[in-house]
Design a protein around this motif. Structure first.
Motif, PDB file in Angstrom:
ATOM      1  N   ALA A 102      40.740  27.830  33.318  1.00 39.37           N
ATOM      2  CA  ALA A 102      40.108  28.595  33.136  1.00 39.37           C
ATOM      3  C   ALA A 102      38.646  28.815  34.706  1.00 39.37           C
ATOM      4  O   ALA A 102      37.232  27.447  34.070  1.00 39.37           O
ATOM      5  N   ILE A 103      38.314  29.122  34.913  1.00 41.45           N
ATOM      6  CA  ILE A 103      37.819  28.961  36.051  1.00 41.45           C
ATOM      7  C   ILE A 103      36.390  29.613  36.740  1.00 41.45           C
ATOM      8  O   ILE A 103      36.391  31.177  37.008  1.00 41.45           O
ATOM      9  N   ASP A 119      48.849  24.545  36.114  1.00 40.73           N
ATOM     10  CA  ASP A 119      49.789  24.655  36.373  1.00 40.73           C
ATOM     11  C   ASP A 119      49.564  26.948  37.049  1.00 40.73           C
ATOM     12  O   ASP A 119      50.173  26.621  37.413  1.00 40.73           O
ATOM     13  N   LEU A 120      48.897  27.274  35.824  1.00 43.13           N
ATOM     14  CA  LEU A 120      47.947  28.598  35.770  1.00 43.13           C
ATOM     15  C   LEU A 120      46.430  27.742  36.385  1.00 43.13           C
ATOM     16  O   LEU A 120      46.007  27.513  35.439  1.00 43.13           O
ATOM     17  N   ARG A 121      46.493  29.029  36.594  1.00 43.65           N
ATOM     18  CA  ARG A 121      44.916  29.020  37.211  1.00 43.65           C
ATOM     19  C   ARG A 121      43.577  30.280  37.041  1.00 43.65           C
ATOM     20  O   ARG A 121      44.474  31.023  38.001  1.00 43.65           O
ATOM     21  N   ILE A 122      43.337  30.717  36.368  1.00 48.42           N
ATOM     22  CA  ILE A 122      42.097  32.168  36.162  1.00 48.42           C
ATOM     23  C   ILE A 122      40.737  31.701  36.067  1.00 48.42           C
ATOM     24  O   ILE A 122      40.766  30.960  35.907  1.00 48.42           O
ATOM     25  N   ASP A 170      38.525  36.020  44.113  1.00 53.89           N
ATOM     26  CA  ASP A 170      39.641  37.096  44.812  1.00 53.89           C
ATOM     27  C   ASP A 170      40.014  36.901  45.970  1.00 53.89           C
ATOM     28  O   ASP A 170      41.231  37.508  45.637  1.00 53.89           O
ATOM     29  N   GLU A 171      39.723  36.354  46.495  1.00 48.60           N
ATOM     30  CA  GLU A 171      40.261  35.807  47.557  1.00 48.60           C
ATOM     31  C   GLU A 171      40.892  34.623  47.160  1.00 48.60           C
ATOM     32  O   GLU A 171      42.585  34.635  47.432  1.00 48.60           O
ATOM     33  N   ALA A 172      40.654  34.458  46.723  1.00 49.61           N
ATOM     34  CA  ALA A 172      41.868  32.989  46.214  1.00 49.61           C
ATOM     35  C   ALA A 172      42.628  33.533  44.930  1.00 49.61           C
ATOM     36  O   ALA A 172      44.259  33.386  45.276  1.00 49.61           O
ATOM     37  N   GLU A 183      36.327  38.679  34.289  1.00 47.03           N
ATOM     38  CA  GLU A 183      35.760  38.713  33.511  1.00 47.03           C
ATOM     39  C   GLU A 183      35.264  37.762  33.114  1.00 47.03           C
ATOM     40  O   GLU A 183      33.979  36.749  33.008  1.00 47.03           O
ATOM     41  N   ASN A 184      36.071  37.042  32.296  1.00 45.98           N
ATOM     42  CA  ASN A 184      35.764  36.272  31.366  1.00 45.98           C
ATOM     43  C   ASN A 184      37.617  35.579  31.299  1.00 45.98           C
ATOM     44  O   ASN A 184      37.882  35.377  30.218  1.00 45.98           O
ATOM     45  N   PRO A 185      37.217  34.237  32.657  1.00 48.38           N
ATOM     46  CA  PRO A 185      38.437  33.312  32.248  1.00 48.38           C
ATOM     47  C   PRO A 185      38.993  32.721  31.116  1.00 48.38           C
ATOM     48  O   PRO A 185      39.779  32.434  31.168  1.00 48.38           O
TER      49      PRO A 185
END
Length: 264
Positions: A102-103, A119-122, A170-172, A183-185
Motif C-alpha cells: 500500500a503505497i 506481489d500486488l501494489r496499490i 496514475d502513470e505507474a 485514494e486510500n491505498p
C-alpha cells in the motif's frame, strides 16, 4: 521506536509498517534486518494468509537514508552489518504468502524495489515514483532491472532507469508498475487481502506465487550479485559524491564526462 511495526493478525491478514516517520521511512540496514525478520516470522505463522506492507505517516519509502549514504561515501563501502542479515536481498519474493504493498507519498530507489518485490501494489494517484539511481551515480541496485522489467516490460524499464524521472501513481498504473490506484491505498489493500485470505487456499496461493516468480528469481539474484560486486568502487567515486551532494543541496548534479579505457 522500532524501524518496523507488525500489527496483530486479523482475518488472516498481517500488516507490516516501515516505521521511521521522522526520516520519512528512509531505508537503512537496520530497517532491512527488522523487515526481513518480521517477514520470516509471518511466513512461519499459519494464522497469516496475506501480508500488507505500508509506510508510517504519508510516505512509503523515499529510498536509502541520506545519512547512511554519506557514511558510505566517506568510508567507500557499505555498512558491514549488512553481512549479518541472513536472508538474501530479494527475500520478500521468497515469502510463500501473497504480499500487497500500500503505497503513498514517495516510493524511490530501494523503496521502489521493495514495492516491486511484493506481489500486488496499490498506490495513491499522486504517489511519486522514481528509480533514482542514475541521478545518484549508482548502478541499478536491489535487482531493479529484472524487477522493473517483469512488471513494465523492457522499453518502459529502460526509460524509467535511464531518465530516473519521477512519475505518478496514475502513470505507474498505465505502465504496469502498480496493479491499481486508490485514494486510500491501505484500506483497499487490506480489503483485498481479507478477500484473498477468506476465499483462496494457502497452498494454492503459495504454488501460484512460486510459479509466477520462478522465471525471474535467477535473474534477480544474478542482478543483485553483479551489482553488489561493484559497489565499493562506486561508493568511493567522485561521481557518487557529486550525486549525493546534489541531492543534499537540492540542485542538479554536475557529473564529469565518461572516460573509457581503450585497453579494456
Amino acid at each position: 521506536m522500532t524501524d518496523v511495526l507488525v500489527a496483530p493478525t486479523q482475518a488472516g491478514v498481517a500488516r507490516v509498517t516501515l516505521n521511521r516517520p521522522e526520516r520519512h521511512n528512509a531505508w537503512t540496514v537496520g530497517m532491512q534486518a527488522a523487515y526481513f525478520t518480521a517477514l520470516e516470522e509471518l511466513a512461519a505463522d499459519p494464522d497469516v494468509r496475506v501480508i500488507v506492507v505500508t509506510g508510517a505517516g504519508d510516505t512509503f519509502c523515499p529510498g536509502a537514508d541520506t545519512e547512511a549514504l554519506s557514511r558510505y561515501s566517506e568510508t567507500g563501502t557499505t555498512n558491514p552489518a549488512m553481512a549479518l542479515i541472513e536472508q538474501p536481498e530479494w527475500y520478500p519474493a521468497l515469502v510463500p504468502k501473497p504480499m500487497i504493498a500500500a503505497i503513498s507519498g514517495m516510493c524511490a530507489g530501494v523503496g521502489l524495489a521493495q514495492a516491486l518485490l511484493c506481489d500486488l501494489r496499490i498506490a495513491a494517484p499522486d504517489t511519486r515514483f522514481t528509480t533514482a539511481f542514475a541521478k545518484r551515480a549508482l548502478p541499478p541496485m536491489h535487482g531493479m532491472v529484472p524487477l522493473l522489467t517483469r512488471v513494465a516490460g523492457d522499453a518502459a524499464a529502460a526509460e524509467l532507469l535511464l531518465t530516473a524521472r519521477t512519475f505518478s501513481g496514475d502513470e505507474a498504473l498505465r505502465l504496469g508498475v502498480v496493479t491499481s490506484v486508490s485514494e486510500n491505498p491501505l484500506a483497499q489493500a487490506t480489503e483485498l487481502a481479507e478477500r484473498i485470505a477468506a476465499t483462496c487456499a494457502p497452498t494454492s496461493l503459495m504454488t501460484m506465487k512460486q510459479a509466477l516468480l520462478a522465471p525471474w528469481l535467477p535473474r534477480i539474484e544474478e542482478a543483485v550479485t553483479r551489482v553488489d560486486a561493484t559497489l565499493d568502487a562506486v561508493l568511493g567515486s567522485a561521481e557518487f559524491r557529486e550525486g549525493l551532494d546534489s541531492l543534499l543541496e537540492r540542485r542538479p548534479p554536475a557529473f564529469p564526462g565518461l572516460r573509457i579505457d581503450p585497453t579494456h
